[in-house]
Write an enzyme that holds these catalytic residues in place. Structure first.
Site, PDB file in Angstrom:
ATOM      1  N   CYS A 178     -64.461  32.323 118.012  1.00  0.00           N
ATOM      2  CA  CYS A 178     -63.316  33.234 117.981  1.00  0.00           C
ATOM      3  C   CYS A 178     -63.723  34.548 117.323  1.00  0.00           C
ATOM      4  O   CYS A 178     -64.633  35.220 117.808  1.00  0.00           O
ATOM      5  CB  CYS A 178     -62.087  32.586 117.341  1.00  0.00           C
ATOM      6  SG  CYS A 178     -62.342  31.848 115.718  1.00  0.00           S
ATOM      7  N   ARG A 179     -63.089  34.938 116.227  1.00  0.00           N
ATOM      8  CA  ARG A 179     -63.307  36.276 115.653  1.00  0.00           C
ATOM      9  C   ARG A 179     -64.346  36.315 114.550  1.00  0.00           C
ATOM     10  O   ARG A 179     -64.655  37.385 114.040  1.00  0.00           O
ATOM     11  CB  ARG A 179     -61.971  36.811 115.119  1.00  0.00           C
ATOM     12  CG  ARG A 179     -60.947  37.085 116.197  1.00  0.00           C
ATOM     13  CD  ARG A 179     -59.582  37.320 115.613  1.00  0.00           C
ATOM     14  NE  ARG A 179     -58.608  37.726 116.627  1.00  0.00           N
ATOM     15  CZ  ARG A 179     -57.290  37.676 116.456  1.00  0.00           C
ATOM     16  NH1 ARG A 179     -56.790  37.238 115.302  1.00  0.00           N
ATOM     17  NH2 ARG A 179     -56.482  38.047 117.431  1.00  0.00           N
TER      18      ARG A 179
END
Length: 220
Positions: A178-179
């Site tokens: 993800c981030r």
């Protein structure tokens, strides 16, 4: 201006950056904007704060020339002024991880089971993904994937995974990212896919970490 005054001015200017990022919420704003431009309303929602407070934090970042904004109809949309700002966040976080015990303990709690993590290095993972030996899924929102993503990754936002299980092979390892290390989307993806019997791992890298390591990124 004498030499002492000049030297003080130089340090003062650099300190503007330190002052601008001396806030947990502003650091999170930088991490979010490293994924792509977002409106004030989107950022406020992500940070669970009011629009007025989000605007104040963004103003501080803008005054330090770390972000810039544009009008999009009735919305104000922000973006980072350059990839080096995202790199600053990665470097700052890595220094904190190296020297702050409390942070390492908190991260260990997020990754309580090391077997969840990908054991391959970045290049080996990319090579396996290119050969189709592993399936890399980007579990961020679609718009962030379209801005930039890891090579050979496919977009599968975390809220869509349950309805798209048929798209994932059961005979290959799945790698979710993800981030970055502080993002929990990949943990949600791991728990869901693991419960469904998939062989799944998490990658702590996000696009900022990947870029900071000198690895290539793709855009759609």
């Amino acid at each position: 201006m004498n030499k002492r005054q000049l030297k003080d001015l130089l340090y003062e200017q650099v300190a503007r950056i330190g002052k601008a990022v001396a806030s947990p919420k502003r650091l999170e704003l930088i991490e979010l904007l490293a994924q792509g431009e977002k409106s004030v309303e989107q950022l406020a929602t992500e940070l669970s704060i009011g629009i007025k407070l989000a605007s104040a934090h963004l103003r501080a970042l803008r005054e330090a020339r770390l972000v810039t904004s544009r009008k999009d109809g009735k919305f104000v949309v922000y973006r980072l002024t350059g990839p080096d700002v995202a790199g600053l966040w990665v470097a700052l976080r890595q220094v904190a991880e190296e020297h702050l015990l409390d942070l390492r303990v908190a991260l260990d709690q997020m990754v309580a089971e090391p077997k969840k993590l990908v054991s391959l290095d970045r290049q080996a993972l990319m090579d396996q993904a290119q050969r189709g030996e592993v399936v890399v899924i980007d579990v961020r929102p679609q718009a962030e994937f379209e801005r930039s993503h890891l090579p050979y990754a496919r977009s599968m936002p975390v809220q869509e995974i349950a309805s798209r299980l048929s798209e994932l092979p059961r005979d290959k390892a799945i790698v979710a990212y993800c981030r970055g290390p502080f993002c929990l989307f990949s943990e949600e993806a791991y728990e869901l896919l693991h419960s469904q019997g998939y062989r799944v791992h998490k990658l702590l890298d996000g696009v900022s970490e990947w870029r900071a390591a000198g690895m290539p990124l793709d855009t759609d």
